[in-house]
Design an enzyme around this catalytic site. Structure first.
Site, short mmCIF file in Angstrom:
data_model
loop_
_atom_site.label_atom_id
_atom_site.label_comp_id
_atom_site.label_asym_id
_atom_site.label_seq_id
_atom_site.Cartn_x
_atom_site.Cartn_y
_atom_site.Cartn_z
N ASP A 26 10.79 -15.34 32.52
CA ASP A 26 11.19 -16.68 32.05
C ASP A 26 11.89 -17.41 33.19
O ASP A 26 11.69 -18.61 33.39
CB ASP A 26 12.16 -16.57 30.86
CG ASP A 26 11.43 -16.26 29.56
OD1 ASP A 26 10.23 -16.55 29.45
OD2 ASP A 26 12.08 -15.71 28.65
N LYS A 70 14.23 -9.30 23.03
CA LYS A 70 14.40 -9.44 24.48
C LYS A 70 15.64 -8.73 25.03
O LYS A 70 15.65 -8.32 26.18
CB LYS A 70 14.45 -10.92 24.88
CG LYS A 70 13.09 -11.61 24.85
CD LYS A 70 13.23 -13.04 25.37
CE LYS A 70 11.90 -13.77 25.33
NZ LYS A 70 12.00 -15.14 25.86
P1 NAP Z 1 18.63 -18.15 20.95
O1 NAP Z 1 19.06 -17.10 21.89
O2 NAP Z 1 18.59 -17.88 19.48
O3 NAP Z 1 19.58 -19.44 21.21
C1 NAP Z 1 19.45 -20.58 20.42
C2 NAP Z 1 20.31 -21.72 21.01
O4 NAP Z 1 20.10 -22.88 20.18
C3 NAP Z 1 21.81 -21.44 21.00
O5 NAP Z 1 22.41 -22.13 22.06
C4 NAP Z 1 22.23 -22.05 19.65
O6 NAP Z 1 23.59 -22.40 19.61
C5 NAP Z 1 21.38 -23.29 19.65
N1 NAP Z 1 21.16 -23.82 18.30
C6 NAP Z 1 20.33 -23.30 17.35
N2 NAP Z 1 20.39 -24.07 16.24
C7 NAP Z 1 21.26 -25.08 16.51
C8 NAP Z 1 21.75 -26.19 15.77
N3 NAP Z 1 21.35 -26.42 14.50
N4 NAP Z 1 22.64 -27.04 16.34
C9 NAP Z 1 23.05 -26.82 17.62
N5 NAP Z 1 22.63 -25.77 18.38
C10 NAP Z 1 21.75 -24.92 17.82
O7 NAP Z 1 17.15 -18.69 21.28
P2 NAP Z 1 16.45 -18.71 22.73
O8 NAP Z 1 15.69 -17.45 22.94
O9 NAP Z 1 17.48 -19.12 23.73
O10 NAP Z 1 15.35 -19.87 22.52
C11 NAP Z 1 15.75 -21.22 22.43
C12 NAP Z 1 14.51 -22.13 22.50
O11 NAP Z 1 13.88 -21.98 23.77
C13 NAP Z 1 13.43 -21.79 21.47
O12 NAP Z 1 12.91 -22.99 20.95
C14 NAP Z 1 12.36 -21.07 22.27
O13 NAP Z 1 11.05 -21.27 21.74
C15 NAP Z 1 12.50 -21.79 23.61
N6 NAP Z 1 11.98 -20.98 24.74
C16 NAP Z 1 10.98 -21.51 25.49
C17 NAP Z 1 10.47 -20.80 26.56
C18 NAP Z 1 9.38 -21.39 27.36
O14 NAP Z 1 8.68 -20.65 28.10
N7 NAP Z 1 9.17 -22.67 27.32
C19 NAP Z 1 10.99 -19.52 26.87
C20 NAP Z 1 12.03 -19.01 26.08
C21 NAP Z 1 12.52 -19.75 25.02
P3 NAP Z 1 24.69 -21.31 19.12
O15 NAP Z 1 24.95 -20.41 20.31
O16 NAP Z 1 25.85 -22.12 18.74
O17 NAP Z 1 24.07 -20.56 17.95
#
Ligand code: NAP
Length: 288
Positions: A106, A70
């Site tokens: 999004d 992305k």
């Molecule tokens: P990302 O950029 O990889 O960010 C992941 C986030 O989760 C960061 O804030 C990370 O913290 C945190 N995190 C991961 N593992 C963790 C842990 N063990 N303990 C505490 N914090 C943790 O991912 P993303 O693209 O933002 O996606 C995040 C979620 O949103 C996913 O589940 C995705 O499927 C969902 N999503 C849903 C939609 C929808 O349409 N519903 C759209 C987009 C995304 P750090 O910064 O400290 O690593």
């Protein structure tokens, strides 16, 4: 029937086998009787530039972009829509007059899902758990929609601070807290909306949940989990038990797809057919 006139749309990600976007968009094409198909393309990061160029070269109708591309895809595009530029991430590519234009649906998908819940952002106090890519889209949308105050909570504090800086620049009050901050309970208690944007609780780790106490939630709040698989995460179950209204990320997934479909085709998306395609995979709406 696929023939010489079939228009091809798709998804660039890695991996993509789990994606529900093909089911959702193919249901939409079928409902409108359009000679189009949507396929998922597993694009290894080293081939992202080639894959993006092929959208134009092969005459594709348009594509979605997902993890892990992305942000990196930006450098292969000709233009960015305003929201994609602010967020710094693209999830939809539209071909306009031979140019590849990056959008971020999004943000709009999140906003429309809130409207569907009857929730208005202007003047509201929000807590955002997480500060990754999805949090950026959600938080920029909140600021543009007039939220009063956004509290960011993240494991990596620098990432939350960077996002808070971006959102304050858009005219919204921001605060950054760690998961262990003793004021976190009060912030969540004072919030009109709590949005969980971390990957915690996502299949197969369905027993995981962010470290928040169920007693901090209350009636009158909306608690939103961007994770949509499972539909009712452990986090949402906690909030519902405390009397809060809950919303699953499935609504955002639906409306980001609706907006992408309308950008590509110029036609009104068949929302109910798209919703049914998601429901048949994740179960029907039961309180979210
Ligand atoms: P990302 O950029 O990889 O960010 C992941 C986030 O989760 C960061 O804030 C990370 O913290 C945190 N995190 C991961 N593992 C963790 C842990 N063990 N303990 C505490 N914090 C943790 O991912 P993303 O693209 O933002 O996606 C995040 C979620 O949103 C996913 O589940 C995705 O499927 C969902 N999503 C849903 C939609 C929808 O349409 N519903 C759209 C987009 C995304 P750090 O910064 O400290 O690593």
């Amino acid at each position: 029937m696929i023939n010489g006139e079939t228009k091809v749309y798709g998804l660039l990600g890695y991996p993509v086998a789990h994606s529900v976007s093909p089911a959702m968009h193919n249901a939409a094409f079928k409902a409108l009787g359009m000679n189009c198909i949507y396929a998922a393309f597993p694009v290894h990061p080293e081939f992202l530039g080639d894959a993006t160029a092929s959208v134009r070269a092969l005459g594709l109708g348009g594509v979605n972009v997902t993890v892990p591309h992305k942000e990196t895809v930006l450098s292969f595009l000709d233009q960015l829509a305003e929201e994609a530029r602010l967020i710094g991430a693209v999830n939809t590519i539209v071909v306009r007059d031979g140019k590849l234009v990056g959008h971020n649906t999004d943000a709009g998908g999140f906003s429309r899902s809130l409207t569907e819940q009857g929730f208005e952002l202007p003047g509201k106090r929000v807590v955002v758990l997480g500060a990754g890519g999805a949090a950026r889209a959600v938080a920029v949308q909140m600021a543009l929609s007039g939220a009063e105050r956004v509290v960011f909570v993240n494991r990596t504090i620098e990432r939350a601070e960077a996002l808070a800086g971006l959102v304050s620049g858009l005219g919204c009050d921001t605060v950054v807290r760690s998961w262990s901050d003793r004021l976190l309970g009060r912030e969540i208690g004072d919030a009109d909306l709590v949005v969980q944007t971390t990957a915690l609780g996502m299949h197969p780790h369905v027993d995981d949940s962010p470290p928040v106490d169920a007693r901090w939630f209350h009636t009158g709040q909306l608690v939103y989990d961007l994770v949509y698989n499972p539909r009712h995460t452990r986090f949402l179950q906690k909030a519902a038990l405390a009397g809060a209204r809950t919303a699953s990320g499935l609504r955002m997934l639906l409306y980001q797809g609706v907006q992408a479909f309308e950008l590509w085709t110029g036609r009104k998306a068949p929302v109910e057919e798209m919703r049914r395609a998601l429901d048949s995979r994740f179960g029907t709406d039961a309180g979210d």
